[in-house]
Design a protein around this motif. Structure first.
Motif, PDB file in Angstrom:
ATOM      1  N   ASP A 164       0.853  -1.188   0.000  1.00 18.26           N
ATOM      2  CA  ASP A 164       0.000   0.000   0.000  1.00 18.26           C
ATOM      3  C   ASP A 164       0.891   1.240   0.000  1.00 18.26           C
ATOM      4  OD1 ASP A 164      -1.605   2.213   1.561  1.00 18.26           O
ATOM      5  OD2 ASP A 164      -3.093   0.769   0.842  1.00 18.26           O
ATOM      6  N   PRO A 165       0.477   2.307  -0.710  1.00 16.50           N
ATOM      7  CA  PRO A 165       1.274   3.541  -0.720  1.00 16.50           C
ATOM      8  C   PRO A 165       1.504   4.126   0.667  1.00 16.50           C
ATOM      9  CG  PRO A 165      -0.374   3.587  -2.453  1.00 16.50           C
ATOM     10  CD  PRO A 165      -0.687   2.398  -1.614  1.00 16.50           C
ATOM     11  N   GLU A 166       0.693   3.707   1.638  1.00 16.22           N
ATOM     12  CA  GLU A 166       0.864   4.228   2.996  1.00 16.22           C
ATOM     13  C   GLU A 166       2.242   3.886   3.558  1.00 16.22           C
ATOM     14  OE1 GLU A 166      -1.157   3.628   7.366  1.00 16.22           O
ATOM     15  OE2 GLU A 166      -2.404   3.287   5.592  1.00 16.22           O
ATOM     16  N   CYS A 167       2.735   2.712   3.272  1.00 21.37           N
ATOM     17  CA  CYS A 167       4.120   2.349   3.634  1.00 21.37           C
ATOM     18  C   CYS A 167       4.649   1.415   2.558  1.00 21.37           C
ATOM     19  CB  CYS A 167       4.205   1.728   5.024  1.00 21.37           C
ATOM     20  SG  CYS A 167       3.131   0.312   5.372  1.00 21.37           S
ATOM     21  N   PRO A 168       5.022   1.970   1.404  1.00 23.36           N
ATOM     22  CA  PRO A 168       5.366   1.146   0.233  1.00 23.36           C
ATOM     23  C   PRO A 168       6.733   0.510   0.299  1.00 23.36           C
ATOM     24  CG  PRO A 168       5.683   3.465  -0.257  1.00 23.36           C
ATOM     25  CD  PRO A 168       5.078   3.403   1.121  1.00 23.36           C
ATOM     26  N   ASP A 169       7.620   1.052   1.158  1.00 20.81           N
ATOM     27  CA  ASP A 169       8.994   0.568   1.165  1.00 20.81           C
ATOM     28  C   ASP A 169       9.175  -0.520   2.218  1.00 20.81           C
ATOM     29  OD1 ASP A 169       9.762   2.430  -0.797  1.00 20.81           O
ATOM     30  OD2 ASP A 169       9.974   3.984   0.729  1.00 20.81           O
ATOM     31  N   PRO A 170       9.473  -1.731   1.802  1.00 20.76           N
ATOM     32  CA  PRO A 170       9.679  -2.800   2.788  1.00 20.76           C
ATOM     33  C   PRO A 170      10.917  -2.550   3.621  1.00 20.76           C
ATOM     34  CG  PRO A 170      10.373  -3.533   0.608  1.00 20.76           C
ATOM     35  CD  PRO A 170       9.716  -2.191   0.427  1.00 20.76           C
ATOM     36  N   ALA A 171      10.950  -3.119   4.800  1.00 24.66           N
ATOM     37  CA  ALA A 171      12.114  -3.000   5.666  1.00 24.66           C
ATOM     38  C   ALA A 171      13.299  -3.715   5.027  1.00 24.66           C
ATOM     39  CB  ALA A 171      11.807  -3.611   7.027  1.00 24.66           C
ATOM     40  N   PRO A 172      14.529  -3.312   5.389  1.00 26.62           N
ATOM     41  CA  PRO A 172      15.697  -4.038   4.866  1.00 26.62           C
ATOM     42  C   PRO A 172      15.653  -5.486   5.311  1.00 26.62           C
ATOM     43  CG  PRO A 172      16.305  -2.643   6.723  1.00 26.62           C
ATOM     44  CD  PRO A 172      14.907  -2.261   6.335  1.00 26.62           C
ATOM     45  N   ARG A 173      16.221  -6.339   4.493  1.00 28.06           N
ATOM     46  CA  ARG A 173      16.262  -7.771   4.820  1.00 28.06           C
ATOM     47  C   ARG A 173      17.515  -8.351   4.183  1.00 28.06           C
ATOM     48  NH1 ARG A 173      13.509 -12.865   3.009  1.00 28.06           N
ATOM     49  NH2 ARG A 173      13.025 -14.047   4.896  1.00 28.06           N
ATOM     50  N   CYS A 174      18.528  -8.560   4.995  1.00 28.83           N
ATOM     51  CA  CYS A 174      19.815  -9.031   4.499  1.00 28.83           C
ATOM     52  C   CYS A 174      19.879 -10.548   4.544  1.00 28.83           C
ATOM     53  CB  CYS A 174      20.945  -8.427   5.335  1.00 28.83           C
ATOM     54  SG  CYS A 174      22.571  -9.090   4.936  1.00 28.83           S
ATOM     55  N   THR A 175      20.194 -11.148   3.416  1.00 29.93           N
ATOM     56  CA  THR A 175      20.369 -12.597   3.352  1.00 29.93           C
ATOM     57  C   THR A 175      21.765 -12.968   2.845  1.00 29.93           C
ATOM     58  OG1 THR A 175      19.401 -12.641   1.125  1.00 29.93           O
ATOM     59  CG2 THR A 175      17.907 -13.028   2.986  1.00 29.93           C
ATOM     60  N   GLY A 176      22.636 -11.969   2.716  1.00 31.77           N
ATOM     61  CA  GLY A 176      23.969 -12.225   2.196  1.00 31.77           C
ATOM     62  C   GLY A 176      25.054 -11.667   3.089  1.00 31.77           C
ATOM     63  N   ALA A 177      26.159 -11.290   2.477  1.00 31.48           N
ATOM     64  CA  ALA A 177      27.322 -10.793   3.209  1.00 31.48           C
ATOM     65  C   ALA A 177      27.384  -9.277   3.155  1.00 31.48           C
ATOM     66  CB  ALA A 177      28.597 -11.392   2.634  1.00 31.48           C
ATOM     67  N   CYS A 178      28.133  -8.686   4.063  1.00 34.71           N
ATOM     68  CA  CYS A 178      28.314  -7.242   4.067  1.00 34.71           C
ATOM     69  C   CYS A 178      28.860  -6.794   2.718  1.00 34.71           C
ATOM     70  CB  CYS A 178      29.257  -6.832   5.192  1.00 34.71           C
ATOM     71  SG  CYS A 178      30.939  -7.495   5.046  1.00 34.71           S
ATOM     72  N   GLY A 179      28.451  -5.610   2.316  1.00 29.95           N
ATOM     73  CA  GLY A 179      28.874  -5.084   1.027  1.00 29.95           C
ATOM     74  C   GLY A 179      27.957  -5.449  -0.113  1.00 29.95           C
ATOM     75  N   SER A 180      27.090  -6.441   0.074  1.00 28.33           N
ATOM     76  CA  SER A 180      26.117  -6.801  -0.951  1.00 28.33           C
ATOM     77  C   SER A 180      24.845  -5.988  -0.754  1.00 28.33           C
ATOM     78  CB  SER A 180      25.815  -8.303  -0.912  1.00 28.33           C
ATOM     79  OG  SER A 180      25.247  -8.684   0.326  1.00 28.33           O
ATOM     80  N   ALA A 181      23.974  -6.024  -1.739  1.00 23.42           N
ATOM     81  CA  ALA A 181      22.769  -5.192  -1.714  1.00 23.42           C
ATOM     82  C   ALA A 181      21.946  -5.453  -0.457  1.00 23.42           C
ATOM     83  CB  ALA A 181      21.929  -5.472  -2.957  1.00 23.42           C
ATOM     84  N   GLY A 182      21.636  -4.377   0.262  1.00 22.68           N
ATOM     85  CA  GLY A 182      20.788  -4.463   1.441  1.00 22.68           C
ATOM     86  C   GLY A 182      21.457  -4.975   2.694  1.00 22.68           C
ATOM     87  N   CYS A 183      22.767  -5.243   2.627  1.00 24.92           N
ATOM     88  CA  CYS A 183      23.450  -5.857   3.767  1.00 24.92           C
ATOM     89  C   CYS A 183      24.449  -4.945   4.460  1.00 24.92           C
ATOM     90  CB  CYS A 183      24.150  -7.143   3.319  1.00 24.92           C
ATOM     91  SG  CYS A 183      22.977  -8.487   2.949  1.00 24.92           S
ATOM     92  N   GLY A 184      24.477  -3.672   4.069  1.00 28.08           N
ATOM     93  CA  GLY A 184      25.301  -2.708   4.776  1.00 28.08           C
ATOM     94  C   GLY A 184      26.785  -2.840   4.468  1.00 28.08           C
ATOM     95  N   PRO A 185      27.558  -1.840   4.904  1.00 30.15           N
ATOM     96  CA  PRO A 185      29.006  -1.896   4.694  1.00 30.15           C
ATOM     97  C   PRO A 185      29.664  -2.888   5.627  1.00 30.15           C
ATOM     98  CG  PRO A 185      28.436   0.029   6.014  1.00 30.15           C
ATOM     99  CD  PRO A 185      27.135  -0.605   5.585  1.00 30.15           C
TER     100      PRO A 185
END
Length: 400
Positions: A164-185
Motif C-alpha cells: 500500500d502507498p501508505e508504507c510502500p517501502d519494505p524493511a531491509p532484509r539481508c540474506t547475504g554478506a556485508c557489502g552486498s545489496a541491502g546488507c550494509g558496509p
C-alpha cells in the motif's frame, strides 16, 4: 502476484465469512504488508474476521509468514453461513504480535460484494504502539474511522499489488554478506595475522556498535533445519541477559564487547562480515576439548611460545580485565596485549565463542571479567549454544 504461501492457503481453508442469498460468492483477499523489520518488530500475526459479533473466525501465523510479507489472507463469503443478512458489514482485524502482545494493529469494516477484491491492510511503523479507541483504527499514525467503501477496492487479479502507498517501502532484509545489496558496509575493525596456523584474527572482540550495525540490516539466515540457528530471532541479544546489573548499561557502552548473544548469532555475524567464527586450524569445525594447539584462537593467544597467557606464563592481576565486575571497552587496556602485536583482550573481559562444539554445547575460551587466573589461552568452558551470557562475546577469524 499473490503467492502460494502458508498464510494464503491456510486462509482459503480456514477463513470464511458468508451471508445469505442464493449463491454468495464474494471474495476479499486481505493483503498484509509492512515497512517494519520482522521478526524483531513483530514475530506473529493474528487475523480475525467477524460479522455483527455473530460469526467470528481467528487465525494465528508465525515466523514463516511474518518474515515473508507481503502476503494475502482469503475471506470467502460462501463457505460459512450463520444466518446473517448479506448486507451486514464484516470487521477484519490484523494484529502484529511480539511475545504474545499486540504491538501493531489495523482494522477495516466493509461488506462483501459480487466482485473479488483486494483489501490492503498495511502494518506501518507509524502505527507501532498506537492504541486507538474502540471503533477506530490507526492509519498514518492517526486514529480514524475504519469503514472502507468496497466499491472503491481494486479487483483481485493477477499482478495486483499487495503493498500500500501508505508504507510502500519494505524493511531491509539481508540474506547475504556485508557489502552486498541491502546488507550494509563491512565492519572496519582491524585484524592481525597469527604467527602460526596461516590465518588472521580480529584485533578485539566484536563491539556492540558493530553488532548493532549488523542487526540494522535485518539479517535472515538461509533455510535450515537447525532449530537453534534457523530463525532470525536467534540473532538478537537476550533481553533478560542484557538487563543484568553486571552488563554495561546506557550511553558509553557502544565500544564494549557484544554479550548476551547465542553461539548461532556469533557464527552468523562472522559469516556476514566475510569471515568465520574462530575454530580449528584452516577454519575446520573442531570439538570443544580437542587439543588446544588445534584451535585457531589458542594459537593466536599463546603465540609460537605456547605461553599460558597472552602476556606471559605468570598470571598478573591488573594486566587484563580478569578481576572486574563488568566489561571494559574492547581494546582499551593497552597492557592486555602480547603474543601478537596489536591483538588485545585475549585474556579476560569476555570469554569468546569458538566454532568448537559438542552437541548442544559450544566452547568459549580465554575467560571473562572476574575469571581471575582461569583466563589462560588454553582455558575453555562449555556453554549452551542456544543461550546468551553476560560474560561471553566473540571475535572472528579469516584467511591471512
Amino acid at each position: 502476484m499473490v503467492k502460494r504461501s502458508p498464510l494464503l492457503w491456510a486462509g482459503v481453508a480456514l477463513a470464511a465469512l458468508t451471508g445469505c442469498g442464493d449463491a454468495p460468492s464474494g471474495i476479499i483477499r486481505v493483503a498484509i504488508s509492512t515497512d517494519a523489520p520482522t521478526p524483531v518488530t513483530f514475530e506473529g500475526l493474528t487475523i480475525t474476521a467477524r460479522r455483527t459479533n455473530k460469526t467470528e473466525l481467528s487465525d494465528d501465523f508465525g515466523y514463516d509468514v511474518v518474515t515473508d510479507l507481503p502476503d494475502a489472507y482469503v475471506l470467502s463469503e460462501k463457505e460459512l453461513y450463520q444466518g446473517e443478512s448479506n448486507a451486514d458489514p464484516i470487521t477484519v482485524v490484523v494484529e502484529g504480535k511480539k511475545d504474545g502482545q499486540t504491538v501493531i494493529a489495523r482494522s477495516a469494516v466493509l461488506r462483501f460484494s459480487e466482485r473479488s477484491v483486494v483489501l490492503r491492510m498495511p502494518l506501518c511503523t507509524s502505527c507501532l504502539g498506537k492504541e486507538c479507541p474502540l471503533g477506530q483504527t490507526c492509519k498514518q499514525g492517526q486514529c480514524v474511522d475504519p469503514t472502507v467503501d468496497e466499491a472503491g477496492l481494486p479487483e483481485d487479479a493477477a499482478g495486483v499489488a499487495l503493498t500500500d502507498p501508505e508504507c510502500p517501502d519494505p524493511a531491509p532484509r539481508c540474506t547475504g554478506a556485508c557489502g552486498s545489496a541491502g546488507c550494509g558496509p563491512c565492519p572496519q575493525g582491524g585484524t592481525v595475522t597469527a604467527p602460526q596456523g596461516g590465518f588472521s584474527i580480529d584485533a578485539t572482540e566484536v563491539t556492540r556498535a558493530a553488532y548493532t550495525s549488523w542487526l540494522a540490516t535485518n539479517p535472515h539466515p538461509p533455510e535450515s533445519g537447525d532449530a537453534d540457528c534457523g530463525l532470525a530471532t536467534a540473532y538478537y541479544p537476550d533481553e533478560e541477559c542484557l538487563a543484568k546489573s553486571e552488563v554495561c548499561q546506557g550511553a558509553g557502552c557502544e565500544g564494549h564487547p557484544q554479550v548476551c548473544v547465542k553461539w548461532c548469532a556469533a557464527d552468523a555475524y562472522c559469516a556476514w562480515a566475510g569471515k568465520r567464527l574462530c575454530g580449528g586450524v584452516d577454519g575446520k569445525f573442531i570439538k570443544t576439548f580437542a587439543p588446544a594447539a588445534e584451535h585457531e584462537w589458542y594459537l593466536a593467544c599463546a603465540s609460537a611460545s605456547s605461553q599460558g597467557y597472552p602476556y606471559g606464563d605468570t598470571y598478573e592481576k591488573t594486566t587484563c580485565n580478569t578481576e572486574g565486575t563488568t566489561t571494559t571497552p574492547a581494546g582499551s587496556l593497552a597492557t592486555c596485549a602480547g603474543s601478537v602485536p596489536g591483538l588485545f583482550d585475549m585474556s579476560g573481559n569476555v570469554a569468546e565463542w569458538e566454532n568448537a562444539c559438542d552437541g548442544s554445547n559450544c566452547g568459549a575460551r580465554g575467560g571473562g571479567y572476574g575469571s581471575l587466573s582461569s583466563s589462560k589461552c588454553g582455558d575453555t568452558f562449555p556453554f549452551a549454544r542456544n543461550e546468551g551470557y553476560p560474560n561471553v562475546g566473540f571475535r572472528c577469524c579469516d584467511a591471512p
